[in-house]
Design an enzyme around this catalytic site. Structure first.
Site, PDB file in Angstrom:
ATOM      1  N   SER A 163       0.733  -1.192  -0.099  1.00 31.81           N
ATOM      2  CA  SER A 163       0.000   0.223   0.005  1.00 31.81           C
ATOM      3  C   SER A 163       0.859   1.270  -0.090  1.00 31.81           C
ATOM      4  O   SER A 163       1.690   1.301  -0.977  1.00 31.81           O
ATOM      5  CB  SER A 163      -1.058  -0.020   1.160  1.00 31.81           C
ATOM      6  OG  SER A 163      -2.033   1.135   0.949  1.00 31.81           O
ATOM      7  N   ASP A 258      -9.974  -4.127  -4.738  1.00 30.02           N
ATOM      8  CA  ASP A 258      -9.327  -3.067  -3.977  1.00 30.02           C
ATOM      9  C   ASP A 258      -9.521  -1.687  -4.722  1.00 30.02           C
ATOM     10  O   ASP A 258      -9.172  -2.005  -5.969  1.00 30.02           O
ATOM     11  CB  ASP A 258      -7.764  -3.434  -3.861  1.00 30.02           C
ATOM     12  CG  ASP A 258      -6.871  -2.528  -3.349  1.00 30.02           C
ATOM     13  OD1 ASP A 258      -7.438  -1.493  -2.815  1.00 30.02           O
ATOM     14  OD2 ASP A 258      -5.849  -2.872  -3.114  1.00 30.02           O
ATOM     15  N   HIS A 288      -7.739  -5.355  -0.238  1.00 27.95           N
ATOM     16  CA  HIS A 288      -6.705  -4.501   0.179  1.00 27.95           C
ATOM     17  C   HIS A 288      -6.523  -4.885   1.516  1.00 27.95           C
ATOM     18  O   HIS A 288      -7.217  -5.230   2.429  1.00 27.95           O
ATOM     19  CB  HIS A 288      -7.250  -3.067   0.060  1.00 27.95           C
ATOM     20  CG  HIS A 288      -6.010  -2.145   0.517  1.00 27.95           C
ATOM     21  ND1 HIS A 288      -4.930  -1.887  -0.483  1.00 27.95           N
ATOM     22  CD2 HIS A 288      -5.482  -1.773   1.601  1.00 27.95           C
ATOM     23  CE1 HIS A 288      -3.987  -1.305  -0.081  1.00 27.95           C
ATOM     24  NE2 HIS A 288      -4.126  -0.823   1.202  1.00 27.95           N
TER      25      HIS A 288
END
Length: 319
Positions: A163, A258, A288
Site C-alpha cells: 500500500s 481493492d 486490500h
C-alpha cells in the site's frame, strides 16, 4: 495489464468483511490521525507472532532528522552474501508501524531465508511528504553500508512494501536511480499507490464495502500532502514520472476488490513499456490488506500462496 475482480470475494474474505463491517467503530476518515492509529492497532489483523526466527532485533540508525527505528529479522540461514529485503509498512502514510507488520516481515524472512529490515519511517500529518520518503532512502543507504554486518550482499537489496509502503518502495527506487544512490536489485510492490488512483475504474467499483474505502483514501492523501503542489511530485506518485527506464525489475501484486487495483496494474504497464522486467499478479477475489492476513484472527490460504509466489519471484531474480 487488464486486471479484473471475481464475481464476489473469496468466502473467507466475505466472512472477514461481514465481521469488519458490523463493528461499532468509526472509519479512519471520521477520526483524528492519533485515533486512527489506535483503531488500526486495535484491529490486530496481523495477530500475535507465530513464526520464530533466529533473532528479531530493534535498533536505531541515522536518519535525516535524528534516530530512525528499524527492526531486523534474521532467519538464521547458513552462508553469507544473501539478498536483503528492506520493508516499508502500509497504512496510508498515517497509520501502521513495525509492530502492525511484524507478522508480514517474519513470514518474508522465514520463507525467503533473507534478512528483512522493517523501517519505522515518520508518519503524516506530523511529518508530511517527503519526510517518510527521506527516511526510507536513508534506510536504503544504511542497508547498503551495513550489508556485510548482516551477512547480506549490498548489490542484492530488495525494496518491498504494501500500500503506502509499496508507494515508498517504488519512490525510493526512483530516487536511488536519480541520485545515483545504492543499487537496488528488485522491487516487491504489494497493492501500491503509484498515481491518480481516484481516476480508475477499480476506485469507483470498490469505493466502499471492501475494507479500504475511497473516502479513507482521500483522507490519507489529505494528511500525507502538506502542500497541494506535492500531489504532482513524481517521488510522491511514481507513475507520473516521464521516464521509468533503468529501474529495478519488479513484482507487483494487486487485489480484485481493492480501490488501488488498477493503479498498480497501470504502474506495471508503465514499467514494462520502459523496458523494466515486471511480474504482475492480480488476486481477483482478494481485498486490500490481504497480504497481512496470515494468522488468527484472519488467516487466508490465498495470502500464504501470495508469499510463496513472491518468494519464487525473488529467488528467480536474485539467485
Amino acid at each position: 495489464m487488464t486486471p479484473s475482480r471475481a464475481p464476489e470475494p473469496h468466502p473467507d474474505v466475505k466472512v472477514f468483511l461481514e465481521r469488519y463491517n458490523s463493528l461499532d467503530a468509526p472509519s479512519f476518515d471520521e477520526v483524528s490521525a492519533r485515533e486512527a492509529r489506535q483503531l488500526f492497532d486495535d484491529l490486530g489483523l496481523g495477530g500475535e507472532p507465530t513464526i520464530d526466527l533466529e533473532s528479531v532485533t530493534d535498533r536505531r540508525i541515522d536518519g535525516p532528522d535524528g534516530d530512525l527505528p528499524v527492526r531486523i529479522y534474521e532467519p538464521g540461514t547458513a552462508g553469507e552474501d544473501r539478498p536483503l529485503v528492506l520493508y516499508f509498512h502500509g497504512g496510508g502514510w498515517v497509520i501502521g508501524g513495525v509492530d502492525t507488520h511484524d507478522g508480514t516481515c517474519r513470514k518474508l524472512a522465514a520463507e525467503s531465508g533473507y534478512p528483512v529490515v522493517s523501517v519505522d519511517y515518520r508518519l503524516a500529518p506530523e511529518h508530511p511528504f517527503p519526510a517518510g520518503l527521506e527516511d526510507c532512502y536513508a534506510a536504503l543507504e544504511w542497508a547498503a553500508d551495513a550489508a556485510s554486518e548482516l551477512a547480506a550482499d549490498p548489490d542484492r537489496i530488495v525494496l518491498a512494501g504494501d500500500s503506502a509502503g509499496g508507494n515508498l518502495a517504488a519512490a525510493t527506487a526512483l530516487l536511488a536511480r536519480d541520485r545515483g544512490g545504492p543499487a537496488v536489485a528488485y522491487q516487491l510492490l504489494i497493492y501500491p499507490v503509484t498515481g491518480t488512483a481516484n481516476e480508475t475504474e477499480s476506485y469507483r467499483e470498490n469505493d466502499e464495502g471492501y475494507f479500504l474505502t475511497a473516502d479513507e483514501m482521500a483522507w490519507f492523501r489529505e494528511h500525507y500532502f502538506g502542500r497541494e503542489i506535492d500531489e504532482g511530485n513524481v517521488y510522491a506518485m511514481p507513475r507520473l514520472a516521464n521516464d521509468l527506464a533503468a529501474l529495478p525489475p519488479a513484482t507487483i501484486m494487486t487485489a480484485g476488490f481493492d480501490p488501488l487495483r488498477d493503479d498498480g496494474a497501470a504502474y506495471a504497464d508503465r514499467l514494462e513499456a520502459a523496458g523494466v522486467p515486471v511480474t504482475y499478479r492480480n488476486y481477483d477475489d482478494m481485498i486490500h490488506g490481504f497480504f497481512g492476513m496470515i494468522s488468527e484472527p484472519v488467516d487466508l490460504d490465498r495470502a500464504h500462496a501470495a508469499y510463496d509466489e513472491a518468494v519464487d519471484d525473488l529467488r528467480r531474480a536474485l539467485e
